[in-house]
Enzyme design. Structure first.
Site, PDB file in Angstrom:
ATOM      1  N   HIS A 156       0.687  -1.089  -0.087  1.00 26.53           N
ATOM      2  CA  HIS A 156       0.068  -0.065   0.082  1.00 26.53           C
ATOM      3  C   HIS A 156       0.851   1.283   0.103  1.00 26.53           C
ATOM      4  CE1 HIS A 156      -3.924  -1.798   0.693  1.00 26.53           C
ATOM      5  NE2 HIS A 156      -3.264  -2.941   0.930  1.00 26.53           N
ATOM      6  N   ASP A 364       3.530   9.396  -0.613  1.00 28.33           N
ATOM      7  CA  ASP A 364       2.274   8.719  -0.131  1.00 28.33           C
ATOM      8  C   ASP A 364       2.266   7.621  -1.296  1.00 28.33           C
ATOM      9  OD1 ASP A 364       0.051   8.109   1.142  1.00 28.33           O
ATOM     10  OD2 ASP A 364      -0.641  10.108   1.027  1.00 28.33           O
TER      11      ASP A 364
HETATM   12  P1  ADQ Z   1      -3.066   6.156   4.680  1.00 26.67           P
HETATM   13  O1  ADQ Z   1      -1.728   6.555   4.977  1.00 26.67           O
HETATM   14  O2  ADQ Z   1      -3.679   5.764   5.968  1.00 26.67           O
HETATM   15  O3  ADQ Z   1      -3.149   4.679   3.771  1.00 26.67           O
HETATM   16  P2  ADQ Z   1      -4.972   7.214   2.741  1.00 26.67           P
HETATM   17  O4  ADQ Z   1      -4.949   6.476   1.577  1.00 26.67           O
HETATM   18  O5  ADQ Z   1      -5.057   8.851   2.669  1.00 26.67           O
HETATM   19  O6  ADQ Z   1      -3.802   7.092   3.867  1.00 26.67           O
HETATM   20  O7  ADQ Z   1      -6.319   6.660   3.778  1.00 26.67           O
HETATM   21  C1  ADQ Z   1      -6.774   7.397   4.781  1.00 26.67           C
HETATM   22  C2  ADQ Z   1      -7.990   7.052   5.000  1.00 26.67           C
HETATM   23  O8  ADQ Z   1      -8.444   7.025   6.523  1.00 26.67           O
HETATM   24  C3  ADQ Z   1      -8.972   7.705   4.113  1.00 26.67           C
HETATM   25  O9  ADQ Z   1      -9.974   6.842   3.709  1.00 26.67           O
HETATM   26  C4  ADQ Z   1      -9.500   8.687   5.069  1.00 26.67           C
HETATM   27  O10 ADQ Z   1     -10.777   9.143   4.787  1.00 26.67           O
HETATM   28  C5  ADQ Z   1      -9.393   8.022   6.488  1.00 26.67           C
HETATM   29  N1  ADQ Z   1      -9.150   9.169   7.652  1.00 26.67           N
HETATM   30  C6  ADQ Z   1      -8.132   9.699   7.679  1.00 26.67           C
HETATM   31  N2  ADQ Z   1      -8.066  10.528   8.627  1.00 26.67           N
HETATM   32  C7  ADQ Z   1      -9.260  10.528   9.298  1.00 26.67           C
HETATM   33  C8  ADQ Z   1      -9.972  11.294  10.395  1.00 26.67           C
HETATM   34  N3  ADQ Z   1      -9.162  12.350  11.050  1.00 26.67           N
HETATM   35  N4  ADQ Z   1     -11.099  10.908  10.389  1.00 26.67           N
HETATM   36  C9  ADQ Z   1     -11.974  10.021   9.519  1.00 26.67           C
HETATM   37  N5  ADQ Z   1     -11.435   9.348   8.556  1.00 26.67           N
HETATM   38  C10 ADQ Z   1      -9.932   9.667   8.300  1.00 26.67           C
HETATM   39  C11 ADQ Z   1      -2.247   3.726   3.266  1.00 26.67           C
HETATM   40  C12 ADQ Z   1      -1.156   4.393   2.363  1.00 26.67           C
HETATM   41  C13 ADQ Z   1      -1.840   5.007   1.159  1.00 26.67           C
HETATM   42  C14 ADQ Z   1      -2.865   4.260   0.561  1.00 26.67           C
HETATM   43  C15 ADQ Z   1      -3.678   3.693   1.569  1.00 26.67           C
HETATM   44  C16 ADQ Z   1      -4.551   2.541   0.567  1.00 26.67           C
HETATM   45  O11 ADQ Z   1      -0.237   5.239   3.117  1.00 26.67           O
HETATM   46  O12 ADQ Z   1      -1.011   5.939   0.427  1.00 26.67           O
HETATM   47  O13 ADQ Z   1      -3.703   5.390  -0.493  1.00 26.67           O
HETATM   48  O14 ADQ Z   1      -2.826   2.722   2.332  1.00 26.67           O
HETATM   49  O15 ADQ Z   1      -3.737   1.698  -0.123  1.00 26.67           O
END
Ligand code: ADQ
Length: 462
Positions: A156, A364
């Site tokens: 990921h 990311d």
């Molecule tokens: P993350 O690093 O966690 O994921 P991201 O892809 O942005 O990053 O996903 C975060 C998820 O958590 C989103 O669905 C978002 O809505 C939710 N989220 C974040 N902060 C939140 C908050 N304060 N309240 C509620 N919901 C929140 C890892 C990798 C990424 C990759 C994903 C999926 O680091 O690059 O996109 O996995 O593969």
């Protein structure tokens, strides 16, 4: 169709609405649809050491199998090797890597525990899909125990260039473990290219024309499968009125104010300090923006036992206080910093009520927030996505305003451009972005990966 067995470090609670973390969100969306088994750590630590039996629970079509870990496992495998070595290393942050031999031992021990627990639930015709950097040696552990099923892996997070990877002890072993999978999935072509370069240079592998990596008699598919979101369910959530968000939006409309939104796990890879500085720079460079725009930054706490995470939290709190101290007025607070998790339906409504989605990670894998922000916009009056060129999502979402997250002035200029962009241009960009995230949604991610895993199809042949 074979039964799908998914393995990841943590298993998300499928009955809950709020999940902060891309892996949990992406997998929950995909598994709900296809059904299968999801195995992982139950999130609790124990004091004693023994091989745990998985605890089985049903959640709709998904069977969840969870195991506990010991305190030592938690310290050495989770906080140690996974989050103090691999996480910074794979995000190109060699300065934050803290390597200890005990961390590596804990990492191997827990992967062996996962393998033993998994053997008790596996059937001969299952296909196994293992997720993320915590479990790179799991296929090798399973093979040693005689497991013949096809095993896929999805990373990921980014995969670093060989010269960065080579800085960590046992890097060759890590990549050799990867080669035990039948399919290795990456978010972007850049990540896949980095692995290809490594195996050519360090393992003497051959990359075949159809993209397969040949290592002796073995052939491994290395593909690019960008993760997507469940677009329709997000659209639905965003369209549903949310009372609290509506009241707040109404107040802002009366005052003629706009909102920029950032939503992240509180992680040093997400570029939060420079994001706040860029917002302050916007207010400096364009004084007419003062009182007419605010930044709402929602940051959910994670990995608070790792020092680098404590530091980033302190830095952010200080910065938001500083910016507010400098610019705030009795009826205008420029930065609203929320240290917590917001339910997904409220999040969708907040995205829709924000004129700019500000997504500026320093590095990311993909970044699902960028896709969620797009999905939540209304075509009548869409907001603008300002996106870091170092997010995997930028490989796809060309119609966002692409910025350099290290360049505060560049981000400030693009914020101004987003806030003053004519409706027609916003709609054109939104239309193209929406089409892209619909084409590459969670289902597409699952299907393309599964075609490789079940049928051995490479992307070059599909
Ligand atoms: P993350 O690093 O966690 O994921 P991201 O892809 O942005 O990053 O996903 C975060 C998820 O958590 C989103 O669905 C978002 O809505 C939710 N989220 C974040 N902060 C939140 C908050 N304060 N309240 C509620 N919901 C929140 C890892 C990798 C990424 C990759 C994903 C999926 O680091 O690059 O996109 O996995 O593969």
């Amino acid at each position: 169709m074979n039964r799908l067995v998914v393995v990841s470090n943590r298993v998300a609670d499928l009955t809950k609405g709020a999940q902060a973390g891309g892996l949990a969100v992406g997998l929950a969306d995909s598994l709900r649809e296809r059904g299968g088994v999801w195995m992982g750590w139950d999130g609790q630590s124990l004091k004693y050491e023994e091989q745990p039996e998985p605890r089985i629970r049903k959640a709709g079509e998904v069977t969840q199998a969870t195991i506990p870990l010991t305190d030592q496992d938690y310290a050495e495998y989770y906080l140690g090797f996974a989050n103090s070595v691999l996480w910074p290393l794979f995000h190109y942050r060699l300065d934050l890597v803290e390597y200890k031999t005990a961390f590596l031992e804990g990492y191997r021990r827990v992967n062996a525990k996962f393998a033993n627990a998994l053997l008790s639930v596996l059937r001969p015709d299952d296909v196994i899909w293992i997720h993320d950097y915590h479990l790179i040696p799991l296929a090798a552990e399973l093979r040693q125990r005689g497991c013949k099923q096809r095993i896929g892996f999805f990373l990921h997070i980014p995969f670093p260039p060989p010269e960065i990877l080579a800085a960590v002890p046992r890097h060759r072993w890590l990549v050799e473990c990867l080669m035990e999978f039948d399919v290795i999935g990456f978010q972007t072509l850049t990540d896949r290219g980095n692995l290809q370069h490594y195996v050519e240079d360090h393992l003497g592998c051959e990359i075949q024309e159809d993209g397969r990596i040949k290592l002796g008699e073995r052939e491994v598919i290395a593909g690019c499968y960008p993760i997507g979101i469940d677009v329709e369910s997000f659209v639905e959530m965003a369209e549903k009125p949310n009372d609290e968000v509506q009241i707040e939006t109404h107040r802002r409309d009366i005052l003629g104010r706009r909102q920029i939104i950032g939503v992240d796990r509180l992680d040093y890879t997400k570029g939060l300090p420079d994001r706040l500085r860029a917002f302050a720079r916007l207010l400096e460079l364009y004084p007419e923006m003062r009182k007419s725009v605010a930044l709402m930054q929602i940051a959910t706490p994670t990995r608070e036992e790792v020092e680098a995470y404590v530091d980033i939290r302190k830095e952010l709190e200080a910065l938001s206080g500083e910016i507010n101290g400098r610019f705030a007025d009795f009826n205008w607070t420029p930065v609203r910093y929320i240290h917590g998790t917001v339910p997904r339906d409220a999040l969708a409504a907040l995205y829709r009520a924000s004129q700019v989605g500000f997504v500026t990670p320093l590095r990311d894998g993909m970044n699902l927030v960028a896709k969620e922000y797009v999905a939540a916009q209304s075509m009548d009056n869409p907001g603008v996505l300002v996106l870091s060129k170092f997010a995997g999502a930028a490989e796809d979402l060309h119609e966002a305003l692409i910025v350099n997250p290290y360049d505060v002035d560049d981000m400030a200029r693009n914020l101004c451009r987003a806030l003053t962009m004519p409706m027609e241009e916003r709609q054109e960009r939104q239309k193209a972005l929406m089409q892209r995230i619909r084409e590459r949604d969670a289902r597409h991610w699952l299907n393309t990966f599964m075609s490789a895993l079940e049928k051995g199809e490479t992307q070059e042949t599909t």
